[in-house]
Design a protein around this motif. Structure first.
Motif, PDB file in Angstrom:
ATOM      1  N   VAL A  51       0.945  -1.125  -0.007  1.00  0.00           N
ATOM      2  CA  VAL A  51      -0.077  -0.105  -0.205  1.00  0.00           C
ATOM      3  C   VAL A  51       1.013   1.279   0.075  1.00  0.00           C
ATOM      4  N   GLN A  52       1.887   1.056   0.731  1.00  0.00           N
ATOM      5  CA  GLN A  52       2.845   2.474   0.827  1.00  0.00           C
ATOM      6  C   GLN A  52       3.501   2.661  -0.586  1.00  0.00           C
ATOM      7  N   LYS A  53       3.847   1.569  -1.176  1.00  0.00           N
ATOM      8  CA  LYS A  53       4.449   1.519  -2.420  1.00  0.00           C
ATOM      9  C   LYS A  53       3.456   2.206  -3.385  1.00  0.00           C
ATOM     10  N   MET A  54       2.234   1.899  -3.425  1.00  0.00           N
ATOM     11  CA  MET A  54       1.407   2.545  -4.379  1.00  0.00           C
ATOM     12  C   MET A  54       1.013   3.938  -4.011  1.00  0.00           C
ATOM     13  N   LEU A  55       0.888   4.384  -2.857  1.00  0.00           N
ATOM     14  CA  LEU A  55       1.056   5.903  -2.297  1.00  0.00           C
ATOM     15  C   LEU A  55       2.257   6.563  -2.937  1.00  0.00           C
ATOM     16  N   LEU A  56       3.562   6.006  -2.962  1.00  0.00           N
ATOM     17  CA  LEU A  56       4.819   6.626  -3.189  1.00  0.00           C
ATOM     18  C   LEU A  56       4.473   6.646  -4.874  1.00  0.00           C
ATOM     19  N   GLU A  57       4.095   5.848  -5.665  1.00  0.00           N
ATOM     20  CA  GLU A  57       3.814   5.676  -6.892  1.00  0.00           C
ATOM     21  C   GLU A  57       3.026   6.799  -7.689  1.00  0.00           C
ATOM     22  N   SER A  58       1.906   7.065  -6.749  1.00  0.00           N
ATOM     23  CA  SER A  58       0.852   8.164  -7.049  1.00  0.00           C
ATOM     24  C   SER A  58       1.353   9.545  -7.020  1.00  0.00           C
ATOM     25  N   LEU A  59       2.759   9.703  -6.119  1.00  0.00           N
ATOM     26  CA  LEU A  59       3.262  10.842  -6.198  1.00  0.00           C
ATOM     27  C   LEU A  59       4.570  10.690  -6.983  1.00  0.00           C
TER      28      LEU A  59
ATOM     29  N   LEU B  20      12.097  -3.284   7.018  1.00  0.00           N
ATOM     30  CA  LEU B  20      12.870  -4.487   6.607  1.00  0.00           C
ATOM     31  C   LEU B  20      12.253  -5.042   5.302  1.00  0.00           C
ATOM     32  N   GLU B  21      11.047  -5.360   5.388  1.00  0.00           N
ATOM     33  CA  GLU B  21      10.414  -5.758   4.365  1.00  0.00           C
ATOM     34  C   GLU B  21      10.479  -5.155   2.793  1.00  0.00           C
ATOM     35  N   TRP B  22      10.272  -3.790   2.957  1.00  0.00           N
ATOM     36  CA  TRP B  22      10.594  -2.733   1.938  1.00  0.00           C
ATOM     37  C   TRP B  22      12.171  -3.152   1.414  1.00  0.00           C
ATOM     38  N   SER B  23      13.082  -3.326   1.990  1.00  0.00           N
ATOM     39  CA  SER B  23      14.475  -3.875   1.577  1.00  0.00           C
ATOM     40  C   SER B  23      14.405  -5.053   0.862  1.00  0.00           C
ATOM     41  N   VAL B  24      13.552  -6.052   1.291  1.00  0.00           N
ATOM     42  CA  VAL B  24      13.545  -7.349   0.755  1.00  0.00           C
ATOM     43  C   VAL B  24      12.672  -7.496  -0.348  1.00  0.00           C
ATOM     44  N   ALA B  25      11.351  -6.630  -0.420  1.00  0.00           N
ATOM     45  CA  ALA B  25      10.634  -6.865  -1.401  1.00  0.00           C
ATOM     46  C   ALA B  25      10.790  -5.711  -2.738  1.00  0.00           C
ATOM     47  N   TYR B  26      11.692  -4.862  -2.500  1.00  0.00           N
ATOM     48  CA  TYR B  26      11.967  -3.930  -3.449  1.00  0.00           C
ATOM     49  C   TYR B  26      13.220  -3.615  -3.290  1.00  0.00           C
ATOM     50  N   PRO B  27      14.332  -4.465  -3.382  1.00  0.00           N
ATOM     51  CA  PRO B  27      15.588  -4.282  -3.080  1.00  0.00           C
ATOM     52  C   PRO B  27      16.347  -3.090  -4.129  1.00  0.00           C
ATOM     53  N   ASP B  28      15.848  -2.967  -5.325  1.00  0.00           N
ATOM     54  CA  ASP B  28      16.471  -1.810  -6.016  1.00  0.00           C
ATOM     55  C   ASP B  28      16.029  -0.409  -5.822  1.00  0.00           C
ATOM     56  N   GLN B  29      14.736  -0.198  -4.966  1.00  0.00           N
ATOM     57  CA  GLN B  29      14.147   0.888  -4.713  1.00  0.00           C
ATOM     58  C   GLN B  29      14.591   1.522  -3.272  1.00  0.00           C
ATOM     59  N   VAL B  30      15.399   0.785  -2.652  1.00  0.00           N
ATOM     60  CA  VAL B  30      15.749   1.183  -1.126  1.00  0.00           C
ATOM     61  C   VAL B  30      17.280   1.516  -0.949  1.00  0.00           C
ATOM     62  N   ASP B  31      17.704   2.474  -0.776  1.00  0.00           N
ATOM     63  CA  ASP B  31      19.360   2.639  -0.375  1.00  0.00           C
ATOM     64  C   ASP B  31      19.848   2.371   0.827  1.00  0.00           C
ATOM     65  N   ARG B  32      18.736   2.502   1.623  1.00  0.00           N
ATOM     66  CA  ARG B  32      19.149   2.511   3.255  1.00  0.00           C
ATOM     67  C   ARG B  32      17.674   2.011   4.033  1.00  0.00           C
ATOM     68  N   MET B  33      18.070   1.367   5.205  1.00  0.00           N
ATOM     69  CA  MET B  33      17.226   1.071   5.982  1.00  0.00           C
ATOM     70  C   MET B  33      17.693   0.891   7.358  1.00  0.00           C
ATOM     71  N   ILE B  34      16.758   1.384   8.275  1.00  0.00           N
ATOM     72  CA  ILE B  34      16.970   1.623   9.647  1.00  0.00           C
ATOM     73  C   ILE B  34      15.866   0.794  10.405  1.00  0.00           C
ATOM     74  N   SER B  35      16.446  -0.242  11.094  1.00  0.00           N
ATOM     75  CA  SER B  35      15.329  -0.911  11.960  1.00  0.00           C
ATOM     76  C   SER B  35      15.339  -0.446  13.341  1.00  0.00           C
ATOM     77  N   VAL B  36      14.474   0.043  14.059  1.00  0.00           N
ATOM     78  CA  VAL B  36      14.365   0.273  15.531  1.00  0.00           C
ATOM     79  C   VAL B  36      13.574  -0.444  16.302  1.00  0.00           C
ATOM     80  N   ILE B  37      14.318  -1.265  17.449  1.00  0.00           N
ATOM     81  CA  ILE B  37      13.502  -2.105  18.059  1.00  0.00           C
ATOM     82  C   ILE B  37      12.620  -3.204  17.445  1.00  0.00           C
ATOM     83  N   GLY B  38      13.567  -3.971  16.325  1.00  0.00           N
ATOM     84  CA  GLY B  38      12.821  -4.509  15.430  1.00  0.00           C
ATOM     85  C   GLY B  38      13.311  -5.912  15.625  1.00  0.00           C
ATOM     86  N   MET B  39      12.875  -6.833  14.463  1.00  0.00           N
ATOM     87  CA  MET B  39      13.280  -8.118  14.271  1.00  0.00           C
ATOM     88  C   MET B  39      13.188  -8.473  12.881  1.00  0.00           C
ATOM     89  N   GLY B  40      13.776  -9.847  12.406  1.00  0.00           N
ATOM     90  CA  GLY B  40      13.593 -10.204  11.293  1.00  0.00           C
ATOM     91  C   GLY B  40      12.771 -11.124  10.844  1.00  0.00           C
TER      92      GLY B  40
END
Length: 390
Positions: free
Chosen positions: A155-163, A182-202
């Protein structure tokens, strides 16, 4: 706001510098998409989510940082809606002009998730079981499809594409937001340059799955839940309150919880003479949860619990397989005293990425709050975040 919540808020503000208290104003916007295909293979006729933005989108549209929010949160990550707002967004200490996530440089976007915990909050726009099913004219209830963290990301990807945004300088999130990041960096690896996971998990391990189930059980045990069909009757308020009590308690560490509730003790007289009498700390926790329950929806909590329980980065055969797709530089910032999403969960994802040859870093947030250090103590990692984003 009751005394317990006021104490939380005051301690939060005491931990922020005067400069961190925001003067930037934001507005809630709405994104709508139709016939959304879920990861589970079902279709939602219409999806609506709210979103906010801070800073200015440059001509190349390559200065975008996406903020993904936690379980009980929403898109209000920074700033205020009006001067009368008592508090700014939850990460205002690090998002704004000249701050770690510098809105003089970056265009920062944050969106409400699908099945947000608080569909009755006037500052939340979301689609979920409480929404009207156009096929019946009634709330979906449990006819709403089970959704995953991948669905939130899509859903977030569709929002960004609309912009017209095709690439992210970074995606940053705390708790459930870290799962989305983290899922962004896995699902769309060519569209994410950096990922910060705060208090998270894999991925959710058995302990975490069982822990999260404790948030769902009081709702499902409430007779008013009625197998999810309560929208034309009395809602399961007692179950929701118990669920939010569990969420609130487990997000803290005994260090801070005992400090905030020092007046309550085993020496209280009422519980000695009446089994129905609560200790003061229980009444205070219940009052705080009851205030949050006003905006919450029982089915939405259940669906959020399930989305978190189902999480494994990549939603594939193994965490290793999912993380093998990551191309982004990654930074993991778990909280040392977190008893909810314990540091070993983030450590495992970091270690796998390191073994796979990725650029990854790991550093723990030190503080007394436990899981909430990812919000209340995040300013202690401001310089770390600033340098990573450069």
């Amino acid at each position: 706001m009751n005394i317990w919540l006021t104490s939380i808020a005051l301690l939060f503000l005491m931990g922020c510098s005067q400069d961190a208290v925001s003067s930037q104003f934001v507005e809630k916007k709405e994104f709508v998409t139709e016939n959304f295909a879920t990861h589970g293979g079902e279709t939602i006729a219409e999806v609506r989510v709210g979103w906010e933005a801070y800073g200015t989108l440059n001509a190349a549209k390559d200065n975008v940082i996406l903020i993904t929010h936690f379980f009980s949160g929403n898109s209000h990550a920074a700033g205020r809606y009006a001067e009368t707002d008592p508090f700014p967004g939850y990460w205002d200490a690090i998002i704004g002009p000249g701050k770690a996530i510098d809105t003089n440089k970056f265009y920062v976007i944050s969106s409400d998730t699908l099945v947000n915990q608080e569909p009755h909050n006037p500052n939340v726009i979301t689609t979920g079981p409480a929404s009207i099913n156009p096929a019946t004219g009634k709330p979906y209830g449990l006819d709403f499809p089970v959704v995953t963290i991948r669905d939130f990301v899509n859903v977030q990807k569709m929002l960004l594409e609309s912009l017209g945004i095709e690439r992210l300088h970074a995606v940053v999130g705390a708790s459930m937001g870290s799962l989305q990041a983290l899922e962004w960096s896995v699902a769309y690896p060519d569209q994410v340059d950096r990922m910060i996971s705060v208090i998270g998990m894999g991925e959710s391990d058995p302990w975490t799955i069982a822990t999260l189930q404790q948030w769902a059980n009081p709702i499902m045990a409430d007779p008013n839940w009625n197998n999810g069909d309560y929208y034309a009757a009395e809602p399961p308020t007692a179950g929701v309150t118990q669920a939010v009590m569990a969420i609130t308690l487990q997000a803290q560490h005994p260090l801070i919880f005992n400090q905030l509730n020092a007046a309550s003790s085993a020496k209280e007289k009422a519980p000695l003479h009446n089994i129905r009498s609560n200790f003061a700390v229980v009444d205070q926790l219940k009052a705080a949860a009851g205030a949050r329950a006003t905006y919450a929806d029982a089915n939405h909590i259940l669906y959020l619990v399930r989305a978190n329980q189902l999480f494994m980065a990549g939603h594939g055969e193994s965490l290793e397989a999912g993380l093998s797709r990551v191309k982004a530089a990654t930074l993991f910032l778990p909280a040392a005293n977190d008893l909810l999403l314990q540091p070993y969960l983030a450590q495992r994802a970091h270690n796998i990425l390191k073994q796979q040859g990725n650029t990854t870093d790991y550093e723990e947030i030190q503080g007394p709050w436990g899981h909430l250090d990812g919000v209340f103590t995040i300013a202690t990692k401001a310089e770390k975040i600033r340098l990573f984003l450069q």
